[in-house]
Design a protein around this motif. Structure first.
Motif, PDB file in Angstrom:
ATOM      1  N   ASP A  69      15.872  13.364  13.092  1.00  0.00           N
ATOM      2  CA  ASP A  69      14.864  12.442  13.589  1.00  0.00           C
ATOM      3  C   ASP A  69      14.902  11.922  15.172  1.00  0.00           C
ATOM      4  O   ASP A  69      14.164  11.956  15.740  1.00  0.00           O
ATOM      5  CB  ASP A  69      14.165  11.457  12.703  1.00  0.00           C
ATOM      6  N   GLU A  70      16.185  11.404  15.095  1.00  0.00           N
ATOM      7  CA  GLU A  70      16.709  10.700  16.432  1.00  0.00           C
ATOM      8  C   GLU A  70      16.647  11.600  17.701  1.00  0.00           C
ATOM      9  O   GLU A  70      16.168  11.245  18.785  1.00  0.00           O
ATOM     10  CB  GLU A  70      18.013  10.076  16.231  1.00  0.00           C
ATOM     11  N   GLU A  71      17.074  12.823  17.181  1.00  0.00           N
ATOM     12  CA  GLU A  71      16.999  13.717  18.471  1.00  0.00           C
ATOM     13  C   GLU A  71      15.746  14.094  18.694  1.00  0.00           C
ATOM     14  O   GLU A  71      15.346  14.698  19.964  1.00  0.00           O
ATOM     15  CB  GLU A  71      17.891  15.246  17.967  1.00  0.00           C
ATOM     16  N   LEU A 129      10.491  10.613  20.594  1.00  0.00           N
ATOM     17  CA  LEU A 129      10.354   9.947  21.996  1.00  0.00           C
ATOM     18  C   LEU A 129      10.751   8.686  22.321  1.00  0.00           C
ATOM     19  O   LEU A 129      10.940   8.007  21.475  1.00  0.00           O
ATOM     20  CB  LEU A 129       8.609  10.420  22.272  1.00  0.00           C
ATOM     21  N   GLY A 130      10.999   8.550  23.479  1.00  0.00           N
ATOM     22  CA  GLY A 130      11.332   7.284  24.020  1.00  0.00           C
ATOM     23  C   GLY A 130      10.158   6.236  23.882  1.00  0.00           C
ATOM     24  O   GLY A 130       9.177   6.488  23.109  1.00  0.00           O
ATOM     25  N   GLU A 131      10.051   5.290  24.467  1.00  0.00           N
ATOM     26  CA  GLU A 131       8.913   4.441  24.518  1.00  0.00           C
ATOM     27  C   GLU A 131       7.653   5.092  24.896  1.00  0.00           C
ATOM     28  O   GLU A 131       7.440   5.434  25.893  1.00  0.00           O
ATOM     29  CB  GLU A 131       9.167   3.117  25.366  1.00  0.00           C
ATOM     30  N   VAL A 132       6.594   5.124  24.219  1.00  0.00           N
ATOM     31  CA  VAL A 132       5.248   5.781  24.328  1.00  0.00           C
ATOM     32  C   VAL A 132       4.459   4.631  24.056  1.00  0.00           C
ATOM     33  O   VAL A 132       4.135   4.024  22.956  1.00  0.00           O
ATOM     34  CB  VAL A 132       4.973   6.981  23.539  1.00  0.00           C
ATOM     35  N   ASP A 170       0.494   2.658  23.191  1.00  0.00           N
ATOM     36  CA  ASP A 170      -0.711   3.186  22.569  1.00  0.00           C
ATOM     37  C   ASP A 170      -1.574   3.908  23.238  1.00  0.00           C
ATOM     38  O   ASP A 170      -2.305   4.798  22.665  1.00  0.00           O
ATOM     39  CB  ASP A 170      -1.154   1.796  22.005  1.00  0.00           C
ATOM     40  N   GLU A 171      -1.811   3.261  24.577  1.00  0.00           N
ATOM     41  CA  GLU A 171      -2.788   4.487  25.439  1.00  0.00           C
ATOM     42  C   GLU A 171      -2.231   5.871  25.706  1.00  0.00           C
ATOM     43  O   GLU A 171      -3.290   6.696  25.557  1.00  0.00           O
ATOM     44  CB  GLU A 171      -3.000   3.781  26.716  1.00  0.00           C
ATOM     45  N   GLU A 172      -0.957   6.231  25.822  1.00  0.00           N
ATOM     46  CA  GLU A 172      -0.580   7.475  25.851  1.00  0.00           C
ATOM     47  C   GLU A 172      -0.637   7.887  24.528  1.00  0.00           C
ATOM     48  O   GLU A 172      -0.973   9.376  24.735  1.00  0.00           O
ATOM     49  CB  GLU A 172       0.933   7.517  26.460  1.00  0.00           C
ATOM     50  N   TRP A 173      -0.471   7.572  23.370  1.00  0.00           N
ATOM     51  CA  TRP A 173      -0.646   8.362  22.186  1.00  0.00           C
ATOM     52  C   TRP A 173      -2.183   8.752  22.129  1.00  0.00           C
ATOM     53  O   TRP A 173      -2.618   9.632  21.486  1.00  0.00           O
ATOM     54  CB  TRP A 173      -0.103   7.320  21.006  1.00  0.00           C
ATOM     55  N   ASP A 174      -2.955   7.590  22.459  1.00  0.00           N
ATOM     56  CA  ASP A 174      -4.327   8.031  22.415  1.00  0.00           C
ATOM     57  C   ASP A 174      -5.034   9.189  23.146  1.00  0.00           C
ATOM     58  O   ASP A 174      -5.483   9.948  22.752  1.00  0.00           O
ATOM     59  CB  ASP A 174      -5.293   6.738  22.701  1.00  0.00           C
ATOM     60  N   ALA A 175      -4.260   9.175  24.426  1.00  0.00           N
ATOM     61  CA  ALA A 175      -4.601  10.292  25.261  1.00  0.00           C
ATOM     62  C   ALA A 175      -3.930  11.643  24.780  1.00  0.00           C
ATOM     63  O   ALA A 175      -4.672  12.742  24.652  1.00  0.00           O
ATOM     64  CB  ALA A 175      -3.881  10.143  26.772  1.00  0.00           C
TER      65      ALA A 175
END
Length: 55
Positions: A32-34, A37-40, A42-47
């Protein structure tokens, strides 16, 4: 395997689906660690979810 075509004005995004469940037996066994994703934001996830829903 299936792929999704993208529109020219969008950034590169390649999605693949496995049509034959037997192919899952040969998938990589990354942790799971591999795969995380890094910091994403909420707006990026929504997009991201909006683009996926449009396909």
């Amino acid at each position: 395997m299936s792929t999704v075509e993208q529109r020219d004005e969008e950034p590169p995004l390649h999605l693949f689906t496995v049509d034959d469940p037997r192919l899952w037996e040969f998938r990589s066994r990354s942790s799971d660690e591999e795969l995380a994703l890094g910091e994403v934001t909420d707006e990026e996830w929504d997009a991201f979810h909006t683009v996926i829903a449009e396909r």
